[in-house]
Design a protein around this motif. Structure first.
Motif, PDB file in Angstrom:
ATOM      1  N   ARG C  49     -98.577  62.944  92.659  1.00  0.00           N
ATOM      2  CA  ARG C  49     -98.589  64.008  91.759  1.00  0.00           C
ATOM      3  C   ARG C  49     -98.246  63.420  90.373  1.00  0.00           C
ATOM      4  O   ARG C  49     -97.873  64.431  89.413  1.00  0.00           O
ATOM      5  CB  ARG C  49     -97.172  64.794  92.098  1.00  0.00           C
ATOM      6  N   ARG C  51     -98.608  62.625  86.509  1.00  0.00           N
ATOM      7  CA  ARG C  51     -99.622  63.325  85.780  1.00  0.00           C
ATOM      8  C   ARG C  51     -99.855  62.499  84.692  1.00  0.00           C
ATOM      9  O   ARG C  51     -99.016  62.007  83.834  1.00  0.00           O
ATOM     10  CB  ARG C  51     -98.828  64.549  85.193  1.00  0.00           C
ATOM     11  N   MET C 111     -98.674  67.084  79.471  1.00  0.00           N
ATOM     12  CA  MET C 111     -98.939  66.935  80.715  1.00  0.00           C
ATOM     13  C   MET C 111     -98.034  68.022  81.611  1.00  0.00           C
ATOM     14  O   MET C 111     -97.306  67.656  82.514  1.00  0.00           O
ATOM     15  CB  MET C 111     -98.133  65.624  81.244  1.00  0.00           C
ATOM     16  N   ASN C 113     -99.082  70.521  83.178  1.00  0.00           N
ATOM     17  CA  ASN C 113     -99.962  70.927  84.250  1.00  0.00           C
ATOM     18  C   ASN C 113    -100.292  72.540  84.449  1.00  0.00           C
ATOM     19  O   ASN C 113    -100.749  73.006  85.415  1.00  0.00           O
ATOM     20  CB  ASN C 113     -99.033  70.708  85.682  1.00  0.00           C
ATOM     21  N   THR C 125    -108.254  68.366  87.082  1.00  0.00           N
ATOM     22  CA  THR C 125    -107.004  67.903  87.647  1.00  0.00           C
ATOM     23  C   THR C 125    -106.168  67.012  86.944  1.00  0.00           C
ATOM     24  O   THR C 125    -106.807  66.720  85.862  1.00  0.00           O
ATOM     25  CB  THR C 125    -107.514  67.305  89.214  1.00  0.00           C
ATOM     26  N   MET C 126    -105.233  66.622  87.200  1.00  0.00           N
ATOM     27  CA  MET C 126    -104.465  65.509  86.722  1.00  0.00           C
ATOM     28  C   MET C 126    -104.648  64.454  87.375  1.00  0.00           C
ATOM     29  O   MET C 126    -104.551  64.168  88.475  1.00  0.00           O
ATOM     30  CB  MET C 126    -102.827  65.781  86.722  1.00  0.00           C
TER      31      MET C 126
END
Lengths: 359, 175, 156
Positions: C49, C51, C111, C113, C125-126
Motif C-alpha cells: 500500500r 504510496r 500522496m 490517495n 493507482t498509486m
C-alpha cells in the motif's frame, strides 16, 4: 622478562636517571605522563563513542556506522576531524571568558581524577593515601564547569540544563560516596593500591556478599546519574532543552564536553572495577593455588581494562534500555530510595565487617 | 638545593593564585564571575593543603567548599540574578566602612606578625594517614575529638531539621 | 504497612528494570534478525500500500481506462492534477469526450490517495516507486497517459 606496564615504566625511569640529571629526568617523566594522559583521552573518546554507537545499534536491531573503513571503524575519526575544522562560535550575549573556560574546567576535572587509578600492577600515576576520597572530591569540580557553561551561554535552555545537572550531581554524589564507604569499611583503607591488595583472595563483590552487592547496584546507578547519562540525562534532555548546557557550543569546545562525558564514564567504571571487581587483580578464589596461578598468566592491564569495559557496557546497556526520568522522579529516586537504602546498607556492612561474616 | 627551591616556587605560585583570584572575586562587577573566582581561590587553598601533604584536609576542602558551598552559592545566583547584568556600584558609605574594616584587619594581622614573626617549620613532614585521623576523631580519651565531633553533628542535625520545618508545606485545611 | 510496601516497591522496580534489560540483551545477542535495509545496495522491501506517485495503468494494447471525467481533478485538494480533454469522433459519427493529456504535478502531490478513491473506472493507482529526485523541477510535471494511447473499449 615478563610483559608488564610497570617494568616498562621502571626501565624508562632508570634510563632517564642514568642519562640526565634527576630534576631533568623528573620533568621529562612529567611530560611523558601528561602526553600519555592526553593520548589516553583521545583514544578513549574514539573507542568509547564507536562502542556506544555499535552497542546501541545492536540493541535496536540496527547495523550502526558501517561505511567509513572496515565495519565503520573509522567513523569516529572522521567525526573528530569534522569537529576539528568546524568554527567554534561564541554567542554575542555570552560571558566570553567563562564560556570559553567551561569546557576546559570539565576536561581538567576529569583529567585530575585519572591520577590515582591503577591501570595495572604497580602502574599508577599517583598512589595518594586518600585514593577514593580524592576521586569523589575532584570529580565534584566537573559540575562547576557545567554550571559555568550553562550560565555563560546566556540561554534559557542552557541555564535550565545546568541547574538540573547541578541538582542531580549534588544529590547523587551522596549515595555514590556512601556506597564507596562500604568498600572502605571492608578493606579498612582508602588508598587504591591497598583496596586492590585486599582483594588478593577474591573480589569484594564475592567476598562481601549482600552489603557489597547492594552497594554495587547503588554505585552503578549513582555514577550513571553523576555522569549525566541516560536514563539520567536531564541536563541535556534533547526533547525538552535542545541540548541542555551545551546548546550554544560548537566545534572543538563542544567536542571537549562530549569527550569529557565519555572519559568520565571510563573513570567511574574504572573506580567501580577497582572497588568491587578487584582492579587489576586477576580472578583469585581463596586458596586454589593452581587456579590462581593460571589466572596470573593473563597480564594485569588486560584484567583491568576487561573489567572496566564490562562495566562501561553495562552502563551503555542502561542507556539503551530505560526511558528518561522526570526531574521529580529523579530526585525521588535519590532521596527516598537510594539514600535511605545506602544508609541502611552502611549499617549492615559495618555489622558484617565487625562480626567478620565475610570471607 | 634545587628541590627546596622548586618546593618554595610552587608555594609562591599557589599563594599568588589564591590572592589573585581573591582580588578578582572582590573587584569584578559580574556576580557569577565573583563566585567562580572565589571557587578558584578555594581550589588554590586545597592545592596548598596538597603541597603540605595533608591530603585528607585537601580532599575535605574540595568536597565541602567546591562540591558543596560554591555550588549552593551558584544555585542561589541562578535563582535570583539575571544573566549578564553588572552589579550596581556600592554606595559611598559602604565603600568607606568596608575600607575601614579592611585596613583595621590588615593592621591587626601586621601587628601580630611583627610581634611574633614566622617560626620556621620543624622540617619533618606531616604524616597523617586517614586511619589516624579517624581514630583521633572517634577517640573519647583526653586527646580525642569525639565530643566536638558529636556536638558539631548535633548542630548540623538541628540545622537540617530547621530547614525541613521551614520548607515543609502546611497541609491545606480540610473544609 | 509502609515498610513492606516500600520494600516490595523497590523489588518490583528492580524486577521491571531487569525485564527491560533482558529484552535489549536478547536483541544484542541475537544479531541475525537485523531490520536495517542497506538501501542503495539493497532494494528496500516496501509495503504493497506504499504510496509513491500516481500512475495510470496501461494494458498491452496501450489502452487505459480514463474517461476524462475529471473526478480526480476535483477531488485533489491542492490542484495536482490537470486534465485536458478533447472530443473524439466515434465510428457512428458521434462526438465523444476523451482525454488529451493527463498532467500530474508530482511536486505538489501529498500522496493522499483521494484521486485514486475518486476515480470511477480505476484508471489511476498509486505506484511503489520512490526515487523521485531530479535536477530540475520541471521534470516533476508528468503526463500520465502514454503517447498514442486510447481509452479501452467498453469503458464508459
Amino acid at each position: 622478562m615478563e610483559f608488564s606496564l610497570a617494568s616498562i615504566a621502571d626501565s624508562i625511569d632508570q634510563w632517564l636517571n642514568a642519562h640526565c640529571a634527576s630534576w631533568l629526568a623528573l620533568t621529562i617523566e612529567f611530560v611523558i605522563v601528561g602526553v600519555l594522559c592526553i593520548g589516553l583521552f583521545a583514544v578513549l573518546g574514539l573507542v568509547l563513542i564507536m562502542m556506544e554507537r555499535k552497542v546501541s545499534a545492536y540493541m535496536q536491531l540496527r547495523l550502526g556506522p558501517n561505511r567509513v573503513g572496515p565495519k565503520g571503524m573509522f567513523q569516529t575519526v572522521a567525526d573528530t576531524l569534522k569537529l576539528l575544522v568546524k568554527e567554534g562560535l561564541t554567542p554575542a550575549g555570552a560571558d566570553k571568558f567563562l564560556f570559553n573556560l567551561a569546557p576546559f574546567v570539565v576536561m581538567i576535572a576529569s583529567m585530575l581524577v585519572l591520577a590515582p587509578i591503577a591501570f595495572a600492577k604497580d602502574f599508577v600515576i599517583w598512589d595518594v593515601n586518600i585514593g577514593v576520597l580524592y576521586v569523589s572530591a575532584v570529580s565534584s569540580i566537573g559540575v562547576i564547569g557545567i554550571l559555568m557553561a550553562g550560565w555563560a551561554s546566556n540561554n534559557k535552555y542552557s541555564l535550565l540544563g545546568a541547574m538540573r545537572s547541578g541538582a542531580q550531581i549534588v544529590s547523587y554524589e551522596l549515595s555514590a560516596g556512601l556506597s564507596i564507604l562500604t568498600i572502605v569499611i571492608f578493606s579498612q583503607d582508602m588508598s587504591i593500591s591497598s583496596i586492590i591488595n585486599s582483594q588478593q583472595d577474591g573480589w569484594w563483590i564475592f567476598k562481601g556478599h549482600i552489603p557489597v552487592i547492594i552497594s554495587f547496584v547503588i554505585f552503578i546507578i549513582a555514577v550513571t546519574a553523576e555522569t549525566n547519562r541516560a536514563p539520567f540525562d536531564l541536563a541535556e534532555a534533547e526533547s525538552e532543552l535542545t541540548a541542555g548546557f551545551h546548546t550554544e557550543y560548537s566545534g572543538m569546545k563542544f567536542a571537549l564536553f562530549f569527550l569529557a562525558e565519555y572519559v568520565n564514564i571510563f573513570i567511574v567504571c574504572a573506580i567501580g572495577a577497582t572497588l568491587y571487581l578487584g582492579g587489576w587483580m586477576p580472578l583469585h578464589i581463596g586458596n586454589w593455588e593452581a587456579f590462581n596461578h593460571i589466572m596470573d598468566y593473563i597480564p594485569s592491564s588486560v584484567w583491568f581494562l576487561g573489567k572496566t569495559f564490562f562495566l562501561i557496557f553495562v552502563i551503555m546497556w542502561f542507556r539503551w534500555t530505560f526511558p528518561r526520568l522526570r526531574i521529580d522522579q529523579l530526585l525521588n529516586l535519590e532521596w527516598k530510595y537510594l539514600l535511605p537504602i545506602s544508609m541502611f546498607n552502611l549499617l549492615l556492612a559495618t555489622l558484617v565487617a565487625i562480626q567478620g561474616w565475610y570471607f | 638545593m634545587l628541590s627546596v627551591n622548586a618546593y618554595s616556587i610552587i608555594f609562591y605560585l599557589l599563594a599568588a593564585f589564591i590572592i589573585g583570584n581573591g582580588v578578582l572575586a572582590m573587584t569584578t562587577r559580574k556576580i557569577f564571575r565573583a563566585a567562580i573566582f572565589l571557587l578558584f581561590s578555594l581550589i588554590g587553598v586545597a592545592g596548598l593543603y596538597f603541597w603540605m601533604h595533608v591530603e585528607f584536609v585537601a580532599a575535605v576542602q574540595v568536597i565541602v567548599y567546591v562540591g558543596g558551598i560554591v555550588v549552593l552559592i551558584i544555585f542561589s545566583i541562578f535563582l535570583t540574578q539575571q544573566t549578564g547584568k553588572d552589579m550596581p556600584r556600592p554606595t559611598n558609605t559602604r565603600m568607606i566602612f568596608s575600607a575601614l574594616a579592611a585596613i583595621l584587619g590588615a593592621a591587626l594581622t601586621y601587628s601580630l606578625i611583627r610581634q611574633y614573626g614566622f617560626i620556621g617549620g620543624s622540617g619533618d613532614q606531616f604524616n597523617v594517614s586517614p586511619q589516624r585521623i579517624g581514630d583521633q576523631m572517634l577517640d573519647y580519651q583526653d586527646t580525642g575529638y569525639a565530643l566536638p565531633f558529636e556536638v558539631i553533628s548535633i548542630l548540623l542535625l538541628a540545622a537540617m531539621i530547621g530547614c525541613i520545618v521551614i520548607a515543609l508545606k502546611s497541609k491545606p485545611q480540610e473544609s | 504497612m509502609f515498610l513492606s510496601k516500600y520494600i516490595s516497591e523497590v523489588f518490583g522496580g528492580v524486577k521491571s528494570l531487569l525485564t527491560g534489560m533482558r529484552r535489549t540483551g536478547y536483541y544484542f545477542t541475537h544479531h541475525k534478525n537485523i531490520i536495517t535495509q542497506q538501501y542503495p545496495n539493497q532494494k528496500p522491501v516496501l509495503a504493497e500500500r506504499f504510496r509513491g506517485e500516481v500512475v495510470m495503468t496501461h494494458d498491452e494494447n496501450n489502452e487505459h481506462a480514463c474517461t476524462g471525467c475529471t473526478a480526480c481533478e476535483l477531488a485533489c485538494p491542492n490542484g495536482t492534477i490537470k486534465i485536458v480533454t478533447k472530443f473524439d469522433i466515434t465510428p457512428e459519427g458521434k462526438k465523444k469526450k476523451a482525454i488529451d493529456t493527463f498532467v500530474y504535478h508530482l511536486e505538489l502531490c501529498t500522496m493522499c490517495n483521494l484521486c485514486v478513491d475518486a476515480c470511477p473506472t480505476g484508471a489511476i493507482t498509486m505506484s511503489n516507486s520512490f526515487e523521485h529526485s531530479v535536477f530540475d523541477r520541471s521534470e516533476l510535471t508528468k503526463v500520465l497517459n502514454k503517447p498514442g494511447s486510447k481509452i479501452r473499449e467498453g469503458v464508459e
